[in-house]
Design an enzyme around this catalytic site. Structure first.
Site: not given
Length: 366
Positions: A257, A342, A344
């Site tokens: 990001c 993302h 995660e």
């Protein structure tokens, strides 16, 4: 109590106050996720922004603190169609209303979030005010709203001291042996980035955003993570200067990001603000090497410009299937890869969490 949302173009919505009753001016953005509102509220990337949830009912499973992505919330405001008063879930610890009050987050419910989202899509992200006081002088209020800009938010959200974690911390398995040391440069990191590394046998050390590259390299990490975070990447000039030094090292680097944008800026690329950004849990991205499409969670308002990537430095590795924007870079002759989305994500699709395995293999020399 009545509450008002006033946009910088003069559009006004009237609803009911939720959470804190303080007045706030912020950048108004929308998120299309159906679940994960606690993760949204505690994602440091939303610092300087008030979030509109497009799904009409928010809060129906309450608050479970184990799901928080940071120790508290930096979100400026919260805007929903309907706020559930009863959290119906066996993990529920607190109502979302009480959480908003506790975190001093002002919000508004009962407005037409569909209409609001259409405005933001058509006109682009804009500033707005959430207030419980009906404005008497709209011209003065609009002037004040238009003057607002998101500034200094990375310094606001970054850790203030170096923090270390080992497997067993952050609700991970303590029986996992440590095989790698990873340094995380925190420009707005989420707990789940650390968790994804811990459960893969990494000892994780999180450093403040303004940490010098030499200090990170002196700890002899096997790899370096650059995290997500808020604001305009071009504002982070000191961080970018230090990333140039990290780039020159031979330490493997994985960036997510804002970290992806900062590494790009450190290597001659350019970034620009998007019309309304990508925020949600269903964005398809394509890995140009494997041709695989991942469904990803995203939260960003800036992007790397594809035509600004120097051909001798990096190549575009991921693209957004919806609009073709850059979703990741692979750096040439370097053990560095970066993604805009993302991997995660929690709550959110876990399709791309395998990228952490790719990072582990990179640290192992593959």
């Amino acid at each position: 109590m009545k509450a008002y949302l006033i946009l910088e173009d003069g559009t006004r919505f009237t609803g009911k106050s939720i959470g804190s009753t303080k007045e706030v001016i912020s950048e108004i953005v929308f998120n299309t996720s159906m679940t994960g509102y606690l993760e949204v509220l505690t994602d440091p990337s939303y610092a300087g922004q008030a979030v509109v949830m497009t799904y009409p009912l928010i809060g129906n499973y309450g608050i479970c603190r184990k799901d928080m992505e940071a120790r508290g919330s930096h979100t400026d405001g919260f805007i929903v169609r309907e706020l559930a008063r009863l959290g119906s879930n066996f993990r529920n610890e607190q109502s979302i209303q009480d959480f908003l009050v506790e975190q001093d987050i002002p919000g508004i419910e009962g407005i037409d979030t569909r209409a609001l989202t259409k405005i933001l899509r058509e006109k682009g992200t804009m500033n707005g005010m959430i207030t419980t006081e009906e404005p008497a002088d709209m011209d003065a209020v609009l002037k004040k709203i238009k003057e607002y800009s998101v500034r200094g938010v990375v310094d606001k959200v970054t850790t203030k001291e170096i923090v270390s974690y080992r497997p067993g911390d952050l609700n991970t398995d303590s029986n996992i042996p440590v095989t790698k040391k990873v340094a995380i440069l925190d420009v707005g990191t989420k707990f789940n980035i650390a968790r994804c590394l811990l459960k893969r046998g990494c000892e994780v050390t999180i450093y403040p955003a303004r940490t010098k590259a030499d200090d990170i390299l002196a700890s002899n990490p096997d790899g370096i993570m650059l995290t997500n975070g808020p604001g305009d990447p071009k504002e982070c000039t000191e961080v970018i200067d230090e990333l140039k030094k990290l780039y020159q090292s031979e330490v493997p680097i994985f960036a997510i990001c804002l970290g992806h944008q900062l590494m790009a800026l450190a290597n001659g690329c350019d970034t620009e603000k998007m019309k309304y950004g990508h925020r949600g849990a269903n964005h398809p991205v394509k890995d140009l090497e494997t041709r695989r499409v991942y469904i990803s969670s995203q939260n960003h308002g800036y992007m790397v410009k594809a035509d600004s990537v120097p051909a001798d430095v990096a190549e575009v590795a991921f693209v957004n299937v919806n609009d073709g924007t850059v979703e990741g870079l692979k750096y040439k002759n370097k053990k560095i890869f970066t993604v805009q989305f993302h991997p995660e994500a929690c709550a959110g699709p876990r399709d791309s969490e395998v990228l952490f395995d790719r990072f582990i293999k990179m640290m192992e020399g593959e």
